[in-house]
Write a protein that holds these residues in place. Sequence first.
Motif, mmCIF file in Angstrom:
data_model
loop_
_atom_site.group_PDB
_atom_site.id
_atom_site.type_symbol
_atom_site.label_atom_id
_atom_site.label_comp_id
_atom_site.label_asym_id
_atom_site.label_seq_id
_atom_site.Cartn_x
_atom_site.Cartn_y
_atom_site.Cartn_z
ATOM 1 N N CYS A 223 46.421 17.051 50.225
ATOM 2 C CA CYS A 223 47.624 17.275 49.419
ATOM 3 C C CYS A 223 47.634 16.390 48.178
ATOM 4 N N GLY A 224 47.150 15.180 48.309
ATOM 5 C CA GLY A 224 47.274 14.234 47.213
ATOM 6 C C GLY A 224 46.197 14.373 46.165
ATOM 7 N N ASN A 225 45.048 14.971 46.523
ATOM 8 C CA ASN A 225 43.946 14.992 45.580
ATOM 9 C C ASN A 225 43.753 16.329 44.888
ATOM 10 N N VAL A 226 44.601 17.335 45.207
ATOM 11 C CA VAL A 226 44.447 18.642 44.561
ATOM 12 C C VAL A 226 44.670 18.524 43.061
ATOM 13 N N GLY A 227 45.767 17.856 42.665
ATOM 14 C CA GLY A 227 46.046 17.697 41.239
ATOM 15 C C GLY A 227 45.015 16.842 40.545
ATOM 16 N N LEU A 228 44.574 15.763 41.216
ATOM 17 C CA LEU A 228 43.561 14.908 40.613
ATOM 18 C C LEU A 228 42.248 15.651 40.445
ATOM 19 N N LEU A 229 41.904 16.517 41.397
ATOM 20 C CA LEU A 229 40.692 17.321 41.304
ATOM 21 C C LEU A 229 40.735 18.223 40.084
ATOM 22 N N LEU A 230 41.901 18.817 39.812
ATOM 23 C CA LEU A 230 42.030 19.716 38.669
ATOM 24 C C LEU A 230 41.902 18.942 37.357
ATOM 25 N N GLN A 231 42.348 17.691 37.339
ATOM 26 C CA GLN A 231 42.255 16.901 36.119
ATOM 27 C C GLN A 231 40.820 16.454 35.838
ATOM 28 N N GLY B 99 49.190 24.303 56.008
ATOM 29 C CA GLY B 99 49.147 22.850 55.849
ATOM 30 C C GLY B 99 50.520 22.209 55.916
ATOM 31 N N ILE B 100 51.510 22.767 55.199
ATOM 32 C CA ILE B 100 52.862 22.186 55.210
ATOM 33 C C ILE B 100 53.508 22.376 56.577
ATOM 34 N N LYS B 101 53.336 23.562 57.161
ATOM 35 C CA LYS B 101 53.897 23.806 58.498
ATOM 36 C C LYS B 101 53.303 22.837 59.518
ATOM 37 N N ALA B 102 52.010 22.552 59.378
ATOM 38 C CA ALA B 102 51.382 21.609 60.311
ATOM 39 C C ALA B 102 51.963 20.216 60.160
ATOM 40 N N HIS C 249 55.876 9.396 66.654
ATOM 41 C CA HIS C 249 55.143 8.133 66.543
ATOM 42 C C HIS C 249 55.218 7.625 65.096
ATOM 43 N N PRO C 250 55.480 6.336 64.887
ATOM 44 C CA PRO C 250 55.636 5.835 63.508
ATOM 45 C C PRO C 250 54.411 6.062 62.640
ATOM 46 N N ASP C 251 53.205 5.880 63.200
ATOM 47 C CA ASP C 251 51.998 6.079 62.401
ATOM 48 C C ASP C 251 51.856 7.532 61.970
ATOM 49 N N VAL C 252 52.180 8.473 62.879
ATOM 50 C CA VAL C 252 52.101 9.892 62.533
ATOM 51 C C VAL C 252 53.127 10.234 61.458
ATOM 52 N N LEU C 253 54.357 9.730 61.617
ATOM 53 C CA LEU C 253 55.401 10.009 60.626
ATOM 54 C C LEU C 253 55.043 9.421 59.262
ATOM 55 N N ALA C 254 54.388 8.275 59.235
ATOM 56 C CA ALA C 254 53.983 7.679 57.959
ATOM 57 C C ALA C 254 52.969 8.566 57.241
ATOM 58 N N GLN C 255 52.014 9.131 57.997
ATOM 59 C CA GLN C 255 51.032 10.020 57.376
ATOM 60 C C GLN C 255 51.679 11.325 56.910
ATOM 61 N N VAL C 256 52.633 11.850 57.699
ATOM 62 C CA VAL C 256 53.341 13.065 57.290
ATOM 63 C C VAL C 256 54.115 12.808 55.994
ATOM 64 N N ALA C 257 54.811 11.667 55.934
ATOM 65 C CA ALA C 257 55.567 11.330 54.721
ATOM 66 C C ALA C 257 54.632 11.171 53.528
ATOM 67 N N ARG C 258 53.462 10.586 53.744
ATOM 68 C CA ARG C 258 52.507 10.428 52.645
ATOM 69 C C ARG C 258 52.027 11.786 52.149
ATOM 70 N N GLY C 259 51.742 12.725 53.081
ATOM 71 C CA GLY C 259 51.310 14.054 52.672
ATOM 72 C C GLY C 259 52.380 14.788 51.877
ATOM 73 N N ILE C 260 53.650 14.699 52.316
ATOM 74 C CA ILE C 260 54.741 15.356 51.592
ATOM 75 C C ILE C 260 54.920 14.746 50.207
ATOM 76 N N ALA C 261 54.823 13.413 50.109
ATOM 77 C CA ALA C 261 54.950 12.756 48.807
ATOM 78 C C ALA C 261 53.809 13.170 47.873
ATOM 79 N N ASN C 262 52.584 13.243 48.418
ATOM 80 C CA ASN C 262 51.457 13.661 47.590
ATOM 81 C C ASN C 262 51.629 15.102 47.099
ATOM 82 N N PHE C 263 52.078 16.001 47.995
ATOM 83 C CA PHE C 263 52.261 17.402 47.627
ATOM 84 C C PHE C 263 53.341 17.531 46.549
ATOM 85 N N ALA C 264 54.449 16.795 46.727
ATOM 86 C CA ALA C 264 55.525 16.845 45.735
ATOM 87 C C ALA C 264 55.065 16.289 44.388
#
Length: 617
Positions: A456-464, A485-488, A497-512
């Motif tokens: 999620c986080g590197n799609v935009g960077l890849l395009l640049q 991907g978003i549904k997952a 689990h806090p570690d899982v939620l942290a990674q989910v939050a990071r993915g949502i922030a990267n996508f946004a």
Amino acid sequence: MAKSLRPTLVRKGKLVVVDLAGSERIDKSGSEGHTLEEAKSINLSLSALGKCINALAENSAHVPVRDSKLTRLLRDSFGGTARTSLVITIGPSPRHRGETTSTIMFGQRAMKVENMLKLKEEFDYKSLARKLDIQLDKLIMEHERKQKAFEEEIERITTDTQNQISEAERNYADAMEKERLKYQKDYMESIKKLEEKWMMNQHKLGERKDQTAYTAEEVAELKKLLSKETSLRKAAEEEVNNLRSQLAQLKMSEASANSESLKLRKMLEDEAYRKEKLEGEISMLQTQLLQLSFEADETRRRLDRGGPGKVPGDLDSLISQVRPQVNDSVNEEKASIANLFEQVGLQKILSLLEAEDADVRIHAVKVVANLAAEESNQQKIVEAGGLTSLLLLLGSSEDETIHRVAAGAIANLAMNETNQELIMSEGGIRLLSITAANAEDPQTLRMVAGAIANLCGNVGLLLQLSTSPLPSPDKLQNKLRGEGGIKALLGMVKCGHPDVLAQVARGIANFAKCESRASAQGSKTGRSLLIEDGALPWIVQNANNDASPIRRHIELAVCHLAQHEVNARDMITGGALWELVRISQDCSREDIRTLAHRTLTSSPTFLAELRRLRIDY
């Protein structure tokens, strides 16, 4: 044998009990001389500990744990991986009101420190090595015993064969001598009888001078004697022929004995070949032991790197606040993996991913994951087909451990921008989504969420960064969303689990963030895909989460969603506007606070809503 070579799991722990002393003020204690120096040292240690507690309570980017030996010993007890209990004591005397206040404030700051408890488990490779040495010694002793017994059997058979041949030759010579003497005796007796008969006939012939010929009876008797002599000669010849046939049979027996000796030699050569093969198997077992020795590297490396993937940019400092400092042993582990990579070879390691033995596949995928953690190895793994093998293994295997380690390896490869389109084109998002739906282990979900977050986080960077024509950001994000991907990501929040939620939050922030960048470039139209997939309620719910890594990522996601004006109405009805206002005023990160304030002041829809509610901003 591979199952019996599993290393013993050893859990190690330590108990640290520290008395942090009491008030050491000189004007109250009246210390002098050596006691005064001790009081100064104690005050310095307590001051260093207070600085560390203050830094952790305020989420500072730097925690000065190296300022004192006390803080270095206790770095696992505050903000680390240990379970910590703190007991503070105060006195009721008004004279010590200052110390009492300071102690209570220290306890309040210490309560804000969050520890991430980790179970430290290690594998006892020394016992495994001893077990393997014992098995090797047993195999070698058993082989030597069989070799010695085989050589003794060959020697015994050879001796018996030679004895039989010698005895047959002696028997043949004795029988021939006996027969020869017998027939010689019979022949001499026959000659003697014929001579006697001849003499008798001569005597009779002298008496009958008038007779000129033998009578008919005498002629018949002579013929009978001649026929008897002829029969004796034939019997002797037949006996000689029998003896010759017996000799031929003895020679055939000798030939069969020679062929048996050749067979025994052939068996000896086969045994030597099996010995060589056994030595090869022993060397292969030693190679497997070398591969097993890197089994614990993955856990240490994941802790050192802060999760299954790199955290982009300014979020890296937040995670490093609660991570222990890297030990010098990491360099030795990297050298060991490099030696394994050079000795075994990448193609050999990747071929083990398709082995029939599940344990071999698990060890192979762990080695590939450790290699993928180094940027210098990532391109080599992709060029050798390692990414395709990992995706096939993720889709075909049902083993939870393989799912966890393969997802971590894909997450490491996803940190390289050039691998993004390749992972997505080979269905990596779909496989990761299926794995997330079937997984129950929090560590597996953390690896899968980290891999999707990296994508999620590197799609935009890849395009640049790409110089070749690529699909538009909108199409890439639609592909990531269309394959689940978003549904997952949203489905994994049920784990809690806090570690899982942290990674989910990071993915949502990267996508946004990528959506915001695409909207600014004009390639993204319409409201956010996150809002369409129903992620906004969870974002609003966790915008003020107690866990700082989750809260910071969600705050960034709210700011990036608010930058696109088409999302404003949904954010107002969903309650995200009030979180955006709170972030602009109360966020501890100045850059996020500034971004929220700028977003609010630049959005006509948000300003109109605030004016309607008569809120000055």
